[in-house]
Design a protein around this motif. Structure first.
Motif, PDB file in Angstrom:
ATOM      1  N   THR A   1      -9.327   5.332 -20.880  1.00  0.00           N
ATOM      2  CA  THR A   1      -8.287   6.240 -20.201  1.00  0.00           C
ATOM      3  C   THR A   1      -8.230   5.806 -18.718  1.00  0.00           C
ATOM      4  OG1 THR A   1      -8.852   7.945 -21.690  1.00  0.00           O
ATOM      5  CG2 THR A   1      -7.495   8.514 -19.586  1.00  0.00           C
ATOM      6  N   ARG A   2      -9.403   5.368 -18.256  1.00  0.00           N
ATOM      7  CA  ARG A   2      -9.361   5.218 -16.738  1.00  0.00           C
ATOM      8  C   ARG A   2      -8.624   3.812 -16.631  1.00  0.00           C
ATOM      9  NH1 ARG A   2     -12.475   8.939 -13.592  1.00  0.00           N
ATOM     10  NH2 ARG A   2     -13.323   9.992 -15.170  1.00  0.00           N
ATOM     11  N   ILE A   3      -9.083   3.033 -17.321  1.00  0.00           N
ATOM     12  CA  ILE A   3      -8.358   1.512 -17.255  1.00  0.00           C
ATOM     13  C   ILE A   3      -6.823   1.805 -17.271  1.00  0.00           C
ATOM     14  CG2 ILE A   3      -8.092  -0.647 -18.164  1.00  0.00           C
ATOM     15  CD1 ILE A   3     -11.141  -0.622 -18.863  1.00  0.00           C
ATOM     16  N   THR A   4      -6.285   2.365 -18.334  1.00  0.00           N
ATOM     17  CA  THR A   4      -4.969   2.647 -18.495  1.00  0.00           C
ATOM     18  C   THR A   4      -4.311   3.280 -17.104  1.00  0.00           C
ATOM     19  OG1 THR A   4      -5.297   2.766 -20.812  1.00  0.00           O
ATOM     20  CG2 THR A   4      -3.052   3.734 -19.886  1.00  0.00           C
ATOM     21  N   LEU A   5      -5.135   4.487 -16.678  1.00  0.00           N
ATOM     22  CA  LEU A   5      -4.638   4.866 -15.470  1.00  0.00           C
ATOM     23  C   LEU A   5      -4.722   4.159 -14.161  1.00  0.00           C
ATOM     24  CD1 LEU A   5      -6.123   8.709 -16.258  1.00  0.00           C
ATOM     25  CD2 LEU A   5      -3.634   7.980 -16.405  1.00  0.00           C
ATOM     26  N   LEU A   6      -5.486   3.241 -14.119  1.00  0.00           N
ATOM     27  CA  LEU A   6      -5.866   2.483 -12.872  1.00  0.00           C
ATOM     28  C   LEU A   6      -4.589   1.492 -12.749  1.00  0.00           C
ATOM     29  CD1 LEU A   6      -9.570   1.761 -12.855  1.00  0.00           C
ATOM     30  CD2 LEU A   6      -8.452   2.733 -10.962  1.00  0.00           C
ATOM     31  N   PHE A   7      -4.029   1.173 -13.956  1.00  0.00           N
ATOM     32  CA  PHE A   7      -3.089  -0.114 -13.737  1.00  0.00           C
ATOM     33  C   PHE A   7      -1.883   0.228 -12.724  1.00  0.00           C
ATOM     34  CE2 PHE A   7       0.669  -2.431 -15.397  1.00  0.00           C
ATOM     35  CZ  PHE A   7       0.480  -3.517 -15.142  1.00  0.00           C
ATOM     36  N   ALA A   8      -1.379   1.484 -12.878  1.00  0.00           N
ATOM     37  CA  ALA A   8      -0.125   1.831 -12.015  1.00  0.00           C
ATOM     38  C   ALA A   8      -0.364   1.781 -10.580  1.00  0.00           C
ATOM     39  CB  ALA A   8       0.611   3.071 -12.593  1.00  0.00           C
ATOM     40  N   PRO A   9      -1.623   2.674 -10.227  1.00  0.00           N
ATOM     41  CA  PRO A   9      -1.806   2.513  -8.575  1.00  0.00           C
ATOM     42  C   PRO A   9      -2.207   1.116  -8.284  1.00  0.00           C
ATOM     43  CG  PRO A   9      -3.398   4.333  -9.635  1.00  0.00           C
ATOM     44  CD  PRO A   9      -2.493   3.305 -11.012  1.00  0.00           C
ATOM     45  N   LEU A  10      -2.778   0.359  -9.118  1.00  0.00           N
ATOM     46  CA  LEU A  10      -3.150  -0.981  -8.425  1.00  0.00           C
ATOM     47  C   LEU A  10      -1.979  -1.536  -8.243  1.00  0.00           C
ATOM     48  CD1 LEU A  10      -6.191  -1.848 -10.660  1.00  0.00           C
ATOM     49  CD2 LEU A  10      -6.296  -1.447  -8.174  1.00  0.00           C
ATOM     50  N   CYS A  11      -0.908  -1.643  -9.038  1.00  0.00           N
ATOM     51  CA  CYS A  11       0.462  -2.102  -8.795  1.00  0.00           C
ATOM     52  C   CYS A  11       1.297  -1.416  -7.911  1.00  0.00           C
ATOM     53  CB  CYS A  11       1.109  -2.249 -10.449  1.00  0.00           C
ATOM     54  SG  CYS A  11       0.334  -3.349 -11.400  1.00  0.00           S
ATOM     55  N   LEU A  12       1.348  -0.278  -7.757  1.00  0.00           N
ATOM     56  CA  LEU A  12       2.483   0.533  -7.108  1.00  0.00           C
ATOM     57  C   LEU A  12       1.960   1.291  -5.759  1.00  0.00           C
ATOM     58  CD1 LEU A  12       4.175   1.945 -10.097  1.00  0.00           C
ATOM     59  CD2 LEU A  12       4.953  -0.158  -8.728  1.00  0.00           C
ATOM     60  N   LEU A  13       0.388   1.325  -5.509  1.00  0.00           N
ATOM     61  CA  LEU A  13       0.122   2.503  -4.429  1.00  0.00           C
ATOM     62  C   LEU A  13       0.756   2.065  -2.997  1.00  0.00           C
ATOM     63  CD1 LEU A  13      -1.925   4.593  -3.610  1.00  0.00           C
ATOM     64  CD2 LEU A  13      -3.219   2.621  -2.842  1.00  0.00           C
ATOM     65  N   ASN A  14       1.034   0.745  -2.718  1.00  0.00           N
ATOM     66  CA  ASN A  14       1.544   0.367  -1.499  1.00  0.00           C
ATOM     67  C   ASN A  14       3.042   0.877  -1.453  1.00  0.00           C
ATOM     68  OD1 ASN A  14      -0.945  -0.877  -0.384  1.00  0.00           O
ATOM     69  ND2 ASN A  14      -0.087  -2.721  -1.861  1.00  0.00           N
ATOM     70  N   TYR A  15       3.789   0.864  -2.398  1.00  0.00           N
ATOM     71  CA  TYR A  15       5.132   1.354  -2.419  1.00  0.00           C
ATOM     72  C   TYR A  15       5.242   2.879  -2.199  1.00  0.00           C
ATOM     73  CZ  TYR A  15       6.551  -3.067  -4.355  1.00  0.00           C
ATOM     74  OH  TYR A  15       6.859  -4.345  -4.376  1.00  0.00           O
ATOM     75  N   VAL A  16       4.376   3.491  -3.187  1.00  0.00           N
ATOM     76  CA  VAL A  16       4.205   5.030  -2.936  1.00  0.00           C
ATOM     77  C   VAL A  16       3.936   5.515  -1.657  1.00  0.00           C
ATOM     78  CG1 VAL A  16       2.847   7.002  -3.712  1.00  0.00           C
ATOM     79  CG2 VAL A  16       3.759   5.254  -5.446  1.00  0.00           C
ATOM     80  N   VAL A  17       3.013   4.870  -0.805  1.00  0.00           N
ATOM     81  CA  VAL A  17       2.568   5.007   0.380  1.00  0.00           C
ATOM     82  C   VAL A  17       3.586   4.672   1.555  1.00  0.00           C
ATOM     83  CG1 VAL A  17       0.564   4.865   2.046  1.00  0.00           C
ATOM     84  CG2 VAL A  17       0.073   5.505  -0.200  1.00  0.00           C
ATOM     85  N   ASN A  18       4.023   3.371   1.391  1.00  0.00           N
ATOM     86  CA  ASN A  18       4.670   2.800   2.456  1.00  0.00           C
ATOM     87  C   ASN A  18       6.207   3.472   2.385  1.00  0.00           C
ATOM     88  OD1 ASN A  18       2.876   1.169   3.438  1.00  0.00           O
ATOM     89  ND2 ASN A  18       3.356  -0.207   2.140  1.00  0.00           N
ATOM     90  N   ILE A  19       6.905   3.774   1.432  1.00  0.00           N
ATOM     91  CA  ILE A  19       8.104   4.424   1.250  1.00  0.00           C
ATOM     92  C   ILE A  19       8.122   5.985   1.382  1.00  0.00           C
ATOM     93  CG2 ILE A  19      10.053   4.760  -0.152  1.00  0.00           C
ATOM     94  CD1 ILE A  19       9.463   1.743  -1.421  1.00  0.00           C
ATOM     95  N   GLY A  20       7.009   6.686   0.816  1.00  0.00           N
ATOM     96  CA  GLY A  20       6.896   7.746   1.062  1.00  0.00           C
ATOM     97  C   GLY A  20       6.743   8.450   2.164  1.00  0.00           C
ATOM     98  N   PHE A  21       5.745   7.612   3.226  1.00  0.00           N
ATOM     99  CA  PHE A  21       5.688   8.301   4.333  1.00  0.00           C
ATOM    100  C   PHE A  21       6.430   7.259   5.442  1.00  0.00           C
ATOM    101  CE2 PHE A  21       1.631   9.520   2.189  1.00  0.00           C
ATOM    102  CZ  PHE A  21       1.541  10.740   2.510  1.00  0.00           C
ATOM    103  N   ALA A  22       7.315   6.626   4.902  1.00  0.00           N
ATOM    104  CA  ALA A  22       8.096   5.760   5.867  1.00  0.00           C
ATOM    105  C   ALA A  22       7.224   4.719   6.980  1.00  0.00           C
ATOM    106  CB  ALA A  22       9.037   6.696   6.629  1.00  0.00           C
ATOM    107  N   LYS A  23       6.320   4.368   6.517  1.00  0.00           N
ATOM    108  CA  LYS A  23       5.490   3.284   7.302  1.00  0.00           C
ATOM    109  C   LYS A  23       5.314   1.999   6.587  1.00  0.00           C
ATOM    110  CE  LYS A  23       4.068   6.790  10.133  1.00  0.00           C
ATOM    111  NZ  LYS A  23       4.779   6.602  11.659  1.00  0.00           N
ATOM    112  N   SER A  24       5.373   1.044   7.480  1.00  0.00           N
ATOM    113  CA  SER A  24       5.370  -0.379   7.120  1.00  0.00           C
ATOM    114  C   SER A  24       3.962  -0.864   7.081  1.00  0.00           C
ATOM    115  CB  SER A  24       6.366  -1.240   7.878  1.00  0.00           C
ATOM    116  OG  SER A  24       7.755  -1.257   7.697  1.00  0.00           O
ATOM    117  N   TRP A  25       2.927  -0.365   6.308  1.00  0.00           N
ATOM    118  CA  TRP A  25       1.650  -0.760   6.321  1.00  0.00           C
ATOM    119  C   TRP A  25       1.460  -1.942   5.409  1.00  0.00           C
ATOM    120  CZ3 TRP A  25       0.573   5.137   5.729  1.00  0.00           C
ATOM    121  CH2 TRP A  25       0.494   5.722   7.135  1.00  0.00           C
ATOM    122  N   GLY A  26       2.342  -2.610   4.647  1.00  0.00           N
ATOM    123  CA  GLY A  26       2.257  -3.563   3.791  1.00  0.00           C
ATOM    124  C   GLY A  26       1.124  -3.413   2.808  1.00  0.00           C
ATOM    125  N   HIS A  27       0.204  -4.189   2.551  1.00  0.00           N
ATOM    126  CA  HIS A  27      -0.917  -4.163   1.429  1.00  0.00           C
ATOM    127  C   HIS A  27      -1.956  -3.201   2.053  1.00  0.00           C
ATOM    128  CE1 HIS A  27       0.776  -7.031  -1.128  1.00  0.00           C
ATOM    129  NE2 HIS A  27       0.946  -7.928  -0.050  1.00  0.00           N
TER     130      HIS A  27
END
Length: 178
Positions: A57-83
């Motif tokens: 379950t953890r491996i499955t649930l880890l896949f999306a954040p590893l791929c998408l966390l930067n988009y979620v944080v950068n776009i959600g908070f309107a900051k250009s923090w890159g990686h």
């Protein structure tokens, strides 16, 4: 937009609002993310919080954040923090895992498990709520701007928009508007 590119916010009213099919897709994806959050809560025994007790379950649930966390944080908070959001997360989790291994002599410890659960919980809560809210209020462009749009509506100030980097959602929106 690639994760390493600067954030490109556009003026309010620039992008089209999603149609009924785009909103339905957002709702389904949002519910799936909130279900993942429920699974994290359900499997997170805070007393022991062993990160490897439900490894599949953890491996499955880890896949999306590893791929998408930067988009979620950068776009959600309107900051250009890159990686940086993902790198900071990985360094912090690695340090906590190392501390846990030194203290408990096992990789399966709460020094790593609790922060991992909190990190996964944040990701799926932010993404899931944004998708569902975007479906309800028809946020133009990226669903990660749904919370800022709602706050802007409540304050009487429109929020900036962002084109959706998720190709399949953008294509659905383009198809609906053509």
């Amino acid at each position: 937009m690639k994760q390493s590119e600067p954030l490109e916010l556009v003026d309010p009213g620039t992008l089209d609002r999603p149609g009924p099919i785009g909103r339905l897709v957002r709702l389904v994806v949002g519910i799936a993310c909130l279900y993942a959050l429920w699974e994290i809560i359900r499997f997170a025994n805070v007393a022991s919080a062993q990160p490897f007790s439900t490894l599949g379950t953890r491996i499955t649930l880890l896949f999306a954040p590893l791929c998408l966390l930067n988009y979620v944080v950068n776009i959600g908070f309107a900051k250009s923090w890159g990686h940086r959001p993902l790198l900071a997360s990985l360094v912090t989790l690695s340090v906590l895992a190392g501390i846990g291994i030194v203290i408990t002599d096992s990789p399966d410890n709460r020094f790593f498990g609790i922060p991992l659960n909190l990190w996964l919980g944040y990701f799926y809560a932010h993404l899931g709520l944004s998708f569902v809210l975007s479906a309800v209020i028809a946020t133009p462009g990226c669903e990660m701007r749904a919370i800022p749009e709602l706050l802007g509506r409540l304050r009487g100030k429109p929020s900036e928009e962002h084109r959706c980097p998720a190709t399949f959602i953008s294509r659905i929106d383009e198809w609906e508007h053509s």
